[in-house]
Motif scaffolding. Structure first.
Motif, short mmCIF file in Angstrom:
data_model
loop_
_atom_site.label_atom_id
_atom_site.label_comp_id
_atom_site.label_asym_id
_atom_site.label_seq_id
_atom_site.Cartn_x
_atom_site.Cartn_y
_atom_site.Cartn_z
N ARG A 160 5.47 -11.42 -8.93
CA ARG A 160 6.50 -10.81 -8.08
C ARG A 160 6.38 -9.29 -8.08
N VAL A 161 6.08 -8.70 -9.22
CA VAL A 161 5.99 -7.24 -9.30
C VAL A 161 4.87 -6.72 -8.38
N LEU A 162 3.79 -7.46 -8.28
CA LEU A 162 2.69 -7.04 -7.41
C LEU A 162 3.06 -7.20 -5.94
N SER A 163 3.73 -8.27 -5.59
CA SER A 163 4.14 -8.43 -4.20
C SER A 163 5.18 -7.38 -3.80
N ASP A 164 6.07 -7.03 -4.73
CA ASP A 164 7.04 -5.97 -4.44
C ASP A 164 6.35 -4.63 -4.27
N ALA A 165 5.37 -4.35 -5.12
CA ALA A 165 4.62 -3.09 -5.01
C ALA A 165 3.86 -3.03 -3.69
N HIS B 98 5.78 5.89 -6.64
CA HIS B 98 4.87 6.20 -7.74
C HIS B 98 4.64 4.95 -8.61
N LEU B 99 5.71 4.25 -8.95
CA LEU B 99 5.61 3.04 -9.74
C LEU B 99 4.80 1.97 -9.01
N ALA B 100 5.01 1.83 -7.71
CA ALA B 100 4.25 0.85 -6.92
C ALA B 100 2.76 1.18 -6.94
N ARG B 101 2.42 2.47 -6.86
CA ARG B 101 1.01 2.87 -6.93
C ARG B 101 0.41 2.53 -8.29
N LEU B 102 1.17 2.76 -9.35
CA LEU B 102 0.68 2.42 -10.69
C LEU B 102 0.46 0.92 -10.84
N VAL B 103 1.37 0.12 -10.31
CA VAL B 103 1.23 -1.34 -10.37
C VAL B 103 0.00 -1.78 -9.58
N ALA B 104 -0.21 -1.21 -8.41
CA ALA B 104 -1.37 -1.58 -7.60
C ALA B 104 -2.68 -1.18 -8.28
N LEU B 105 -2.72 0.00 -8.87
CA LEU B 105 -3.93 0.42 -9.58
C LEU B 105 -4.20 -0.47 -10.78
#
Length: 58
Positions: free
Chosen positions: A9-14, A32-39
């Protein structure tokens, strides 16, 4: 779809945040948090902007 292939879920939200950056422009920390999760999901190490100060302020 098997559970092994389910996207966290965290990845789909990001992904949602990064796909609609303009809609979340008022929440820069969330972007910023979404970018960190994607990376992290791409197994890439995010570049560190600041170095930690060890031993307190000089």
């Amino acid at each position: 779809m098997s559970l092994a292939l389910a996207e966290p879920r965290v990845l789909s939200d990001a992904t949602e945040v990064l796909a609609n950056v303009a809609a979340y422009a008022h929440r820069p920390t969330l972007i910023h948090l979404a970018r960190l999760v994607a990376l992290t999901a791409a197994k890439t190490t995010p570049a560190q902007r600041r170095t930690a100060q060890i031993g307190g302020a000089a």
